[in-house]
Design a protein around this motif. Structure first.
Motif, PDB file in Angstrom:
ATOM      1  N   VAL A 135      43.305  31.629  41.375  1.00 47.35           N
ATOM      2  CA  VAL A 135      42.848  32.930  41.858  1.00 47.35           C
ATOM      3  C   VAL A 135      41.344  33.010  41.665  1.00 47.35           C
ATOM      4  O   VAL A 135      40.844  32.778  40.554  1.00 47.35           O
ATOM      5  CB  VAL A 135      43.548  34.079  41.096  1.00 47.35           C
ATOM      6  N   PRO A 136      40.577  33.297  42.721  1.00 42.50           N
ATOM      7  CA  PRO A 136      39.124  33.420  42.560  1.00 42.50           C
ATOM      8  C   PRO A 136      38.769  34.384  41.431  1.00 42.50           C
ATOM      9  O   PRO A 136      39.418  35.424  41.261  1.00 42.50           O
ATOM     10  CB  PRO A 136      38.665  33.961  43.921  1.00 42.50           C
ATOM     11  N   ASP A 137      37.759  34.025  40.672  1.00 39.35           N
ATOM     12  CA  ASP A 137      37.396  34.801  39.497  1.00 39.35           C
ATOM     13  C   ASP A 137      37.102  36.259  39.837  1.00 39.35           C
ATOM     14  O   ASP A 137      37.429  37.162  39.059  1.00 39.35           O
ATOM     15  CB  ASP A 137      36.182  34.162  38.815  1.00 39.35           C
ATOM     16  N   GLU A 138      36.531  36.494  40.998  1.00 40.72           N
ATOM     17  CA  GLU A 138      36.185  37.877  41.374  1.00 40.72           C
ATOM     18  C   GLU A 138      37.419  38.733  41.658  1.00 40.72           C
ATOM     19  O   GLU A 138      37.339  39.956  41.674  1.00 40.72           O
ATOM     20  CB  GLU A 138      35.253  37.883  42.590  1.00 40.72           C
ATOM     21  N   TYR A 139      38.575  38.081  41.862  1.00 46.59           N
ATOM     22  CA  TYR A 139      39.818  38.836  42.103  1.00 46.59           C
ATOM     23  C   TYR A 139      40.490  39.298  40.807  1.00 46.59           C
ATOM     24  O   TYR A 139      41.346  40.189  40.835  1.00 46.59           O
ATOM     25  CB  TYR A 139      40.825  37.979  42.871  1.00 46.59           C
ATOM     26  N   LEU A 140      40.150  38.649  39.685  1.00 41.96           N
ATOM     27  CA  LEU A 140      40.918  38.870  38.462  1.00 41.96           C
ATOM     28  C   LEU A 140      40.964  40.331  37.996  1.00 41.96           C
ATOM     29  O   LEU A 140      42.043  40.836  37.662  1.00 41.96           O
ATOM     30  CB  LEU A 140      40.394  37.978  37.338  1.00 41.96           C
ATOM     31  N   PRO A 141      39.822  41.057  37.930  1.00 43.25           N
ATOM     32  CA  PRO A 141      39.916  42.455  37.464  1.00 43.25           C
ATOM     33  C   PRO A 141      40.862  43.297  38.304  1.00 43.25           C
ATOM     34  O   PRO A 141      41.614  44.124  37.765  1.00 43.25           O
ATOM     35  CB  PRO A 141      38.466  42.949  37.578  1.00 43.25           C
TER      36      PRO A 141
END
Length: 360
Positions: free
Chosen positions: A237-243
């Motif tokens: 999962v792209p890091d920017e999607y995590l939050p």
């Protein structure tokens, strides 16, 4: 000793894919970039080539400056060095790792922590393990907790829907786990727990397993020969999607067997997401009373914990509120501030350090 203009930081680790150690290095470098001089190979080096560069080339580039090695490793011939140890998995559980990798770190870590001027540990658990295994005096090790990036905060329904659409999980509610597929992340037991409980949950509740795949086979040493029902594995999962992925979850389940710190539970808390996690190693120290904790070796306990979180709205609200408050105690700004004070004193005091700094 004269305080030199730059403290060098060993950034070889940044040539690897993003994980907890890389994130730690990037967060500190971002906040201390005007004070630190990065040193890395001219091109990414991995495995033996990377270790050879670190042990024999890196020391020649320091020019007398203090070296900060932020990622469990560093050159053994350099005494003017502060090293961060995140965990000692190779010493505590070598059976989980590639044998050659484990043997190298079994050789390196005990010698490195004795050689270095000062050692930073990311938790009291990690400090205790270093001191026990390497027979190191406790006053040589400073505990400085990791932080949480400000982008980890509750997201809007619109943002959540967009990320769910992008990951193909728009048609159901979900329990989330974030982990690479490796033995210590305990995915096998989680899947076994899910297989026992999923039929007793609402039909629209799925388990989402987010993370890059490790080298180990998922079903090794387990009775499962296929994925249980209602499991979605979007992979990396792209890091920017995590939050946003955290924010949209009913709860995060993170039943790791071993953590030196364990960022995902805190990141989920910062997003207002209730957490079910392990009651072993560093995790209870980090989450406090803001998470539901279980024995990660007990499949039934994991299953019942999931069921409680799905069914008990009041429990989820309570854990969400406690988690938001707990997460505020952990700041990368504070981590960087205290780390810099350790580095600065190490650079000016000729190996002597006056006190044990500890972030709570």
């Amino acid at each position: 000793m004269t305080f030199l203009n730059k403290i060098c930081i060993n950034t070889r680790v940044l040539s690897s894919s993003l994980s907890g150690v890389q994130r730690y290095t990037l967060e500190l470098l971002d906040r201390l970039q005007s004070e630190l001089q990065p040193i890395a190979p001219k091109k990414p080096l991995h495995g033996i080539a990377g270790h050879i560069w670190e042990q024999f080339v890196l020391p020649t580039r320091l020019k007398g400056n203090l070296l900060f090695s932020p990622s469990n490793t560093g050159p053994l011939i350099v005494e003017r060095q502060v090293v961060t140890i995140h965990d000692i998995t190779p010493l505590d559980h070598p059976e989980w790792l590639n044998p050659m990798f484990a043997r190298w770190y079994q050789f390196l870590i005990p010698r490195l922590v004795h050689k270095a001027q000062k050692v930073i540990a990311v938790s009291e658990f990690t400090k205790s393990r270093i001191c026990d295994v390497a027979s190191l005096k406790p006053n040589k090790v400073i505990v400085i907790y990791n932080g949480i990036d400000e982008r980890f905060r509750p997201k809007s329904f619109e943002e959540i829907d967009q990320v769910k659409d992008a990951l193909g999980i728009a048609d159901f509610r979900y329990i989330l786990t974030v982990a690479t597929i490796e033995p210590r992340k305990n995915l096998q037991r989680l899947l076994e727990a899910w297989s026992t409980i999923c039929s007793r949950l609402p039909r629209d509740v799925w388990l989402v397993v987010a993370g890059a795949k490790g080298k180990d086979i998922i079903f090794k040493n387990t009775s499962l020969d296929k994925l249980p029902p209602k499991v979605c594995m979007p992979g990396y999962v792209p890091d920017e999607y995590l939050p946003t992925l955290y924010s949209g979850a009913i709860a995060l389940v993170y039943v790791s067997l071993y953590e030196g710190f364990g960022l995902p539970p805190l990141e989920a808390m910062a997003c207002g997401t209730p957490v079910l996690t392990s009651n072993v190693t560093s995790i209870p120290e980090v989450v406090g009373d803001a998470a539901l904790t279980v024995d990660p070796y007990d499949i039934d306990a994991i299953a019942e914990g999931i069921k409680r979180l799905v069914e008990d709205n009041n429990l989820r609200k309570e854990l969400s509120q406690k988690g938001l408050a707990r997460a505020k105690l952990f700041s990368w700004d504070r981590t960087a501030e205290v780390t810099w004070s350790v580095l600065k004193e190490a650079a000016t005091c000729d190996g002597q350090f006056g006190g044990n700094i500890h972030i709570d």
